[in-house]
Enzyme design. Structure first.
Site, PDB file in Angstrom:
ATOM      1  N   ASN A 113       0.830  -1.208   0.000  1.00  0.00           N
ATOM      2  CA  ASN A 113       0.000   0.000   0.000  1.00  0.00           C
ATOM      3  C   ASN A 113       0.858   1.249   0.000  1.00  0.00           C
ATOM      4  O   ASN A 113       1.989   1.255   0.476  1.00  0.00           O
ATOM      5  CB  ASN A 113      -0.903   0.022   1.230  1.00  0.00           C
ATOM      6  CG  ASN A 113      -1.911  -1.102   1.248  1.00  0.00           C
ATOM      7  OD1 ASN A 113      -1.618  -2.194   1.716  1.00  0.00           O
ATOM      8  ND2 ASN A 113      -3.104  -0.840   0.716  1.00  0.00           N
ATOM      9  N   TRP A 115       0.801   5.023   1.587  1.00  0.00           N
ATOM     10  CA  TRP A 115       0.132   5.890   2.553  1.00  0.00           C
ATOM     11  C   TRP A 115       1.002   7.089   2.872  1.00  0.00           C
ATOM     12  O   TRP A 115       2.236   7.020   2.834  1.00  0.00           O
ATOM     13  CB  TRP A 115      -0.228   5.153   3.840  1.00  0.00           C
ATOM     14  CG  TRP A 115       0.934   4.707   4.692  1.00  0.00           C
ATOM     15  CD1 TRP A 115       1.533   3.490   4.714  1.00  0.00           C
ATOM     16  CD2 TRP A 115       1.636   5.503   5.648  1.00  0.00           C
ATOM     17  NE1 TRP A 115       2.559   3.457   5.612  1.00  0.00           N
ATOM     18  CE2 TRP A 115       2.650   4.685   6.211  1.00  0.00           C
ATOM     19  CE3 TRP A 115       1.520   6.823   6.097  1.00  0.00           C
ATOM     20  CZ2 TRP A 115       3.541   5.148   7.189  1.00  0.00           C
ATOM     21  CZ3 TRP A 115       2.408   7.296   7.061  1.00  0.00           C
ATOM     22  CH2 TRP A 115       3.398   6.448   7.595  1.00  0.00           C
ATOM     23  N   ASP A 305      14.980  -7.573   0.242  1.00  0.00           N
ATOM     24  CA  ASP A 305      14.237  -6.558   0.978  1.00  0.00           C
ATOM     25  C   ASP A 305      14.999  -5.251   1.085  1.00  0.00           C
ATOM     26  O   ASP A 305      15.879  -5.098   1.918  1.00  0.00           O
ATOM     27  CB  ASP A 305      13.951  -7.115   2.365  1.00  0.00           C
ATOM     28  CG  ASP A 305      13.131  -6.167   3.207  1.00  0.00           C
ATOM     29  OD1 ASP A 305      12.829  -5.066   2.729  1.00  0.00           O
ATOM     30  OD2 ASP A 305      12.807  -6.532   4.332  1.00  0.00           O
ATOM     31  N   THR A 308      14.678  -3.301   4.577  1.00  0.00           N
ATOM     32  CA  THR A 308      15.356  -3.767   5.785  1.00  0.00           C
ATOM     33  C   THR A 308      16.839  -3.460   5.662  1.00  0.00           C
ATOM     34  O   THR A 308      17.441  -3.729   4.631  1.00  0.00           O
ATOM     35  CB  THR A 308      15.144  -5.282   5.972  1.00  0.00           C
ATOM     36  OG1 THR A 308      13.777  -5.522   6.287  1.00  0.00           O
ATOM     37  CG2 THR A 308      16.012  -5.832   7.090  1.00  0.00           C
TER      38      THR A 308
END
Length: 537
Positions: A113, A115, A305, A308
């Protein structure tokens, strides 16, 4: 040492920086958004200390990215320059609405998402420190209103969905569903200098089943190839933090060929991985883990990732790596030091019926009069040692007094030791049994963010750690898996390996963060559903 370590370790994830932005059009037809970085401000350590209260939650932080290995014409790609902060965070800028309202975001493949804070965020303090989306100022805004909430490893947000145009580089994604955050609880988002998060994971993990930004880029024909790739610049001295390229890869960012592995489970960018090698020797990822309950049965899964900073993997293997490089938990070290040096004196004072709140000041570990700390510690006398990990974290956080001691961490450990010893003395335990018991509890104290410190002077003698992916071995030297902050006597070094045990069916997993992606250029191929790695330039 402990508080200083907490401060620096926390800032790896939640930095407090301001960015100076430079915009330029490159001669290859791409819009490059240049980001200049400011140096680490020591005044931000106070905010970092506050953030350490949520450090244990950070161990669950999982963020990932999508890429592809085909070449494409640069005229059909878009480049977003990234900001590198201490090799730990990478940021980029987007615009929302018409005209575009600017936001700094983390491109996060561990979520799907988008945001940003909303102008309707009235009661969460973090919203007052970040850019806020104002729907009334956008001519392309469309009301949605559906409620939404997302729990990250570092905090949670909630709000409602809206729709508007999103500008990424020179690309404009139309009618994109995103979340206006009206609640950002906790310190995490207060001290962060990113405004929001743009998720690049698969739709399978999208909250509210919202179509991710990347999906709409592809669907709306904004990129020629369904590929994006990351080059992360690990040179702290360079102002350029790296580049995120949508629609292809830049051959100048890597050498050789990419090794590709298929996505094994959609959601994160997850793939199958072989063993982990320590100086060329197998860590026993297959065999050792099988014998303790099926971890990595036939090999582990892993996630590439970019959100991270470090590496995270099954605790059993991480412990072996950290043992090999001489890493130790900072809190445990300090706790054992207190027990070894002051344990007998603390016990003698307690047996002499000295007021518990005065003990630590009498042994010289606390300089206040002891009226503020122990009364909180005495609220919980946990008899089951398995509960101490959670109990200690909450107790230490709730100390509200003012200590002028030169080492607050040693003072805090002393206060905890007083409580532990009191509990054992009430049970008429022997002195040897009490000291052993306290040492056992020291072992259970969590290190900051689950991470461990290493001796900076020993980096050159540490082993090479390697990951087996797609039948190829990807090596990492000590300088590539150790985070070093500062220079000379003030330098602090942190192991890049932290334990995280993710249960089935999603786990067990290795999370290969920026340390790995900085060493190996990473391509996320959405069309072919595969991830590729090659040596980065």
């Amino acid at each position: 040492m402990g508080n200083r370590f907490n401060s620096v370790a926390s800032t790896f994830f939640i930095s407090s920086l301001f960015f100076s932005l430079a915009f330029s059009a490159s001669d290859d037809g791409l819009l490059r958004i240049g980001l200049k970085k400011l140096k680490f401000d020591q005044n931000n350590r106070l905010a970092a200390r506050l953030e350490s209260k949520e450090s244990e939650k950070l161990r669950a932080s999982i963020r990932k990215y999508n890429f592809r290995g085909k070449y494409s014409e640069f005229g059909d790609t878009d480049i977003v320059a990234l900001k590198n902060y201490m090799d730990a965070q990478y940021f980029g800028e987007i615009g929302i609405g018409t005209p575009p309202q600017k936001f700094t975001v983390i491109f996060d493949t561990g979520s799907s998402n988008l945001w940003v804070p909303s102008s309707k965020c009235y009661f969460s303090i973090p919203c007052f420190f970040h850019s806020k989306y104002k729907s009334s100022q956008s001519s392309t805004y469309r009301k949605n209103g559906k409620s939404a909430a997302i729990q990250y490893g570092t905090g949670a947000i909630s709000g409602f969905f809206s729709e508007d145009n999103i500008k990424v580089g020179h690309l404009v994604v139309k009618n994109q569903e995103f979340i206006e955050a009206t609640r950002e609880p906790g310190v995490t988002f207060l001290v962060a200098k990113f405004d929001g998060i743009l998720g690049l994971g698969f739709k399978e993990i999208s909250v509210g089943n919202a179509t991710p930004v990347w999906y709409n880029m592809v669907k709306q024909g904004l990129v020629k190839e369904p590929v994006f790739s990351f080059w992360l610049n690990r040179n702290l001295k360079d102002e350029e933090g790296g580049e995120l390229i949508f629609g292809g890869v830049d051959p100048n960012h890597y050498i050789g060929r990419h090794t590709y592995v298929p996505v094994s489970q959609k959601g994160y960018w997850q793939f199958d991985m072989g063993d982990v090698l320590i100086d060329g020797e197998e860590s026993g990822t297959y065999y050792f883990c099988d014998s303790i309950g099926g971890y990595c049965n036939g090999g582990c899964s892993a996630i590439a990732d970019s959100g991270t900073s470090l590496f995270a993997g099954p605790t059993t293997v991480v412990a072996m790596i950290n043992h090999a490089i001489g890493a130790a938990g900072v809190v445990s070290q300090e706790c054992k030091a207190v027990v070894e040096q002051y344990g007998q004196a603390i016990m003698a004072l307690l047996m002499a019926e000295t007021q518990p709140k005065k003990v630590c000041s009498q042994v010289g570990l606390c300089t206040f009069d002891g009226t503020h700390g122990v009364r909180y510690l005495c609220l919980i006398l946990v008899l089951d040692t398995s509960l101490f990990s959670a109990g200690i974290a909450s107790v230490v956080d709730e100390r509200d007094g003012k200590s002028s001691g030169s080492n607050d961490a040693m003072c805090s450990v002393c206060e905890m030791a007083v409580v532990w010893m009191q509990n054992q003395l009430r049970q008429n335990q022997t002195q040897d049994r009490i000291l052993n018991y306290v040492n056992e509890l020291c072992e259970r104290l969590p290190s900051p963010m689950g991470q461990s410190a290493v001796d900076c002077a020993s980096i050159s003698s540490m082993p090479t750690v390697s990951f087996t992916i797609g039948g190829e071995v990807f090596d990492l030297s000590p300088n590539e898996y150790i985070l070093k902050v500062g220079e000379g006597a003030a330098a602090q070094c942190i192991s890049g390996f932290t334990g995280i045990d993710i249960p089935p069916p999603r786990g067990p997993l290795w999370i290969l963060g920026d340390m790995f992606m900085g060493r190996y250029h990473t391509v996320f191929d959405f069309g072919e559903e595969r991830v590729g790695f090659a040596e980065a330039v």
